[in-house]
Design a protein around this motif. Sequence first.
Motif, mmCIF file in Angstrom:
data_model
loop_
_atom_site.group_PDB
_atom_site.id
_atom_site.type_symbol
_atom_site.label_atom_id
_atom_site.label_comp_id
_atom_site.label_asym_id
_atom_site.label_seq_id
_atom_site.Cartn_x
_atom_site.Cartn_y
_atom_site.Cartn_z
ATOM 1 N N PRO A 190 0.254 0.662 3.447
ATOM 2 C CA PRO A 190 -0.469 -0.811 3.188
ATOM 3 C C PRO A 190 0.510 -1.574 2.379
ATOM 4 C CG PRO A 190 -1.366 1.027 1.924
ATOM 5 C CD PRO A 190 -0.409 1.726 2.619
ATOM 6 N N LEU A 191 1.585 -1.710 2.730
ATOM 7 C CA LEU A 191 2.644 -2.723 2.337
ATOM 8 C C LEU A 191 3.069 -3.949 2.722
ATOM 9 C CD1 LEU A 191 4.928 0.026 0.551
ATOM 10 C CD2 LEU A 191 3.146 -1.235 -0.617
ATOM 11 N N ASP A 192 3.274 -5.074 2.225
ATOM 12 C CA ASP A 192 3.851 -6.191 2.752
ATOM 13 C C ASP A 192 5.279 -6.268 2.707
ATOM 14 O OD1 ASP A 192 4.298 -8.722 3.810
ATOM 15 O OD2 ASP A 192 3.428 -9.740 1.904
ATOM 16 N N VAL A 193 5.913 -5.317 3.569
ATOM 17 C CA VAL A 193 7.460 -5.236 3.450
ATOM 18 C C VAL A 193 8.109 -6.393 4.045
ATOM 19 C CG1 VAL A 193 9.281 -3.651 3.769
ATOM 20 C CG2 VAL A 193 6.999 -2.799 3.569
ATOM 21 N N VAL A 194 9.113 -7.062 3.237
ATOM 22 C CA VAL A 194 9.746 -8.238 3.672
ATOM 23 C C VAL A 194 10.861 -7.592 4.658
ATOM 24 C CG1 VAL A 194 11.195 -10.191 3.206
ATOM 25 C CG2 VAL A 194 9.472 -9.605 1.721
ATOM 26 N N HIS A 195 11.196 -7.978 5.895
ATOM 27 C CA HIS A 195 12.197 -8.047 6.775
ATOM 28 C C HIS A 195 12.593 -9.008 7.706
ATOM 29 C CE1 HIS A 195 8.511 -7.279 9.047
ATOM 30 N NE2 HIS A 195 9.265 -7.297 10.147
ATOM 31 N N GLU A 226 4.981 6.063 -1.923
ATOM 32 C CA GLU A 226 5.072 4.655 -2.416
ATOM 33 C C GLU A 226 3.927 3.440 -2.111
ATOM 34 O OE1 GLU A 226 9.253 3.105 -3.972
ATOM 35 O OE2 GLU A 226 9.528 4.058 -2.178
ATOM 36 N N GLY A 227 3.691 3.757 -0.647
ATOM 37 C CA GLY A 227 2.514 2.666 -0.164
ATOM 38 C C GLY A 227 1.311 2.968 -0.773
ATOM 39 N N GLU A 228 0.974 4.227 -0.924
ATOM 40 C CA GLU A 228 -0.184 4.769 -1.757
ATOM 41 C C GLU A 228 -0.298 4.275 -3.116
ATOM 42 O OE1 GLU A 228 -3.825 6.204 -2.076
ATOM 43 O OE2 GLU A 228 -2.937 5.970 -0.158
ATOM 44 N N ALA A 229 0.880 4.538 -3.888
ATOM 45 C CA ALA A 229 0.984 4.039 -5.352
ATOM 46 C C ALA A 229 0.786 2.594 -5.398
ATOM 47 C CB ALA A 229 2.266 4.836 -5.862
ATOM 48 N N TYR A 230 1.773 1.779 -4.860
ATOM 49 C CA TYR A 230 1.688 0.610 -4.896
ATOM 50 C C TYR A 230 0.342 -0.335 -4.425
ATOM 51 C CZ TYR A 230 6.362 -0.564 -6.782
ATOM 52 O OH TYR A 230 7.594 -0.271 -7.313
ATOM 53 N N SER A 231 -0.167 0.441 -3.517
ATOM 54 C CA SER A 231 -1.542 -0.280 -3.146
ATOM 55 C C SER A 231 -2.762 0.188 -4.166
ATOM 56 C CB SER A 231 -1.928 0.174 -1.813
ATOM 57 O OG SER A 231 -2.061 1.818 -1.790
ATOM 58 N N GLN A 232 -2.528 1.300 -4.739
ATOM 59 C CA GLN A 232 -3.557 1.688 -5.962
ATOM 60 C C GLN A 232 -3.408 0.716 -7.065
ATOM 61 O OE1 GLN A 232 -4.373 5.579 -7.097
ATOM 62 N NE2 GLN A 232 -3.135 6.284 -5.439
ATOM 63 N N VAL A 233 -2.142 0.452 -7.398
ATOM 64 C CA VAL A 233 -2.046 -0.374 -8.704
ATOM 65 C C VAL A 233 -2.179 -1.898 -8.319
ATOM 66 C CG1 VAL A 233 -0.217 -1.020 -10.349
ATOM 67 C CG2 VAL A 233 -0.203 1.307 -9.479
ATOM 68 N N PHE A 234 -1.670 -2.341 -7.179
ATOM 69 C CA PHE A 234 -1.566 -3.985 -7.033
ATOM 70 C C PHE A 234 -2.393 -4.439 -5.943
ATOM 71 C CE2 PHE A 234 2.737 -2.439 -8.277
ATOM 72 C CZ PHE A 234 2.890 -3.525 -9.561
ATOM 73 N N GLY A 235 -3.238 -3.365 -5.115
ATOM 74 C CA GLY A 235 -3.733 -3.735 -4.251
ATOM 75 C C GLY A 235 -2.820 -3.596 -2.728
ATOM 76 N N PRO A 236 -4.080 -3.591 -1.559
ATOM 77 C CA PRO A 236 -3.095 -3.396 -0.317
ATOM 78 C C PRO A 236 -2.415 -4.898 0.010
ATOM 79 C CG PRO A 236 -5.225 -2.416 -0.405
ATOM 80 C CD PRO A 236 -5.082 -3.005 -1.615
#
Length: 655
Positions: free
Chosen positions: A349-354, A289-299
């Motif tokens: 490479p995600l900005d995960v809210v925690h 998921e990190g790879e996919a979302y960074s490809q679509v939306f950017g890191p």
Amino acid sequence: MGLSKRVVISGTGAITPLGYGTQAFVEGLLNGQCSFQPARPDIHRHHPSSPLACIESALIPETADIDRSPQFAVTAAEMALADAGWGRPTCESSRTLLIVATTKANINAATTFFEDEHQPSSVLRRGLLSSIASELAHMLRWGGPVLTVSVACASGIVALGRALRAIHTKEIDRVLVVGVDDASSFVYGGFANFNALDPAGARPFDRHRQGLTVGEGAVAVTLEPKDSGIELAAYGASSDANHITGPARDGCGLVTALETALQRAQIYPQAVGFGILHGTGTPYNDAMEGEAYSQVFGPKAMPVASLKGSIGHLMGASGLCNVVAAIHGLTHKYCPPTVGLTEMDPTIPLDVVHNMPRTVDHSIAVTSASGFGGINGAIVLRRLPKPLLNPPPTIRGTQPSIPRVRLSLVHTIDMACSSAPRTPTAKSIRHRDQLCQTALRAADHVFNTTPGLLDDFRNQPHALVLGTAVGSLQSDHAYYRRENPHAEHLPSPRLFSYTLPNIALGEIAIRHQLRGEQHVISAGTVSGLTAIIEGIRLIESREVQIVLVLTIDTCIPPLQPRVRLPPYAAAYLLEAANSPRSNELGHIQGTLKPFTTARADDDERSFVGGKGITELNQLILARQKACIYRTCHQGYQVELSFMPNLALTEQQPHQ
């Protein structure tokens, strides 16, 4: 006045490990609450104990009349109906569709039968894929069509996509979608054999994550055309054609699903404010998921979150959990925190809210889900502005006509016959269950005997559809016998994967490198005919150009001593009418009719989902005149009409 082109989610209902009702659910997420508890001995049995996310018994008292999972479903459904203000006339309308999304349905009923196979067959019938939908339709006195969608953990997202298409094509006016699964020793044991359970509880995107946590519950949403509210703007789906249990490392399937949804919604990736991800807590899923979302939306381009550290994995309901959380976030302008995340995996490479919610003042959100078999689905949600008090008059142009659907091929395989045709690759599929073997042989025959067809599938928007009543009960039985504590050896993890019926389509996708949509449809004994109608609807939506429909049911070992239920398979090739292919049998149309309240009998033959398939095939292959075929059984009603290509009939008379 015509219907609005916008489809909004007008009502929600939920019963989750966080409590009773949508408010308890979203407040629990907002407060970072974790619902994990020690697994009960009857759930983990001989496996090491890992946490569970269960619903307190006081919220859903057990009764002799209804099993646990249907109770979840009706509870959530009644909440959503009340929230949307749908009264009895709406539920009884023939223009209101009910879709149930589930991974294993009422599997506890099936395992109860496996423990004592001398029980009435009605006990096993409660474990069929369509059993919850049928029970829910009876309890709600449903007046419209009813069907079940089962594509592993992406079931909820795919069901929403089906609902969106149904309204856009004006097949129906409103839809109630219910996602449901309950915690069971069957599912717990399956993931335990995969070493996919985290003994500390799910920790999505955490550096030390080890696996998921099994959860249970039901979430329901209502969809209808409106000009204000939270719009279900678009849906996208794709197969990564990689492995039946492991996601593609590059996230190609999820990338395609996300990009398709954004394109259909006519939204740039930069316009999306936040995302609610699948985030199971397993090493491979979270990395993918990190790879996919960074490809679509950017890191690290936008804040994202996962709910699995709070409520566990609700399987068929998990996608709908994400949608309800995103709706609340869009309405109140926040992204919820990811419970269980203490040390972010630096390779993701995600900005995960925690730790705490984050304020996000955006009008667009995305959510997605992935599942065994390589299925991926994505949804775009949009907060619509409040309508004007005196809106300008709407200029309505000519509505585009619904495209005609061509039936180009019909193929049947009698797998019960010793002389059934075998493909050259038969040896390579022996280790698979009978459902997958049958599906692969049918698909191989279609692609091998139709020149250029495989290239057409790879080069056009396409879909694979499976209609089945029995589903994976044969593998369920085989797996449970080995999973039993008294068994000599524990089952292979691979065997557990075949207890999901969509694996058959995943095997076809992997074998032939097909990356389109996948749909598993169940509607009692008319599952096969319903699958054909689903294929027709996909083409009528103009989002798919070519569809391979398979209708398959295998034998059920526990019932074999009582009555012979030979496995069968039929394949149908559906195409848009403008396809250049010359081997056209004719044009076909289909309609799901209103559900009736007639109760099913205890005849074992009612397990077979191919009712009407033989008769329909005979009418089609005769190609003598236009025909209409109608049938009704176990409350499900369908109607199909076929217009033969008479010119082709004269040139190539049927032998």
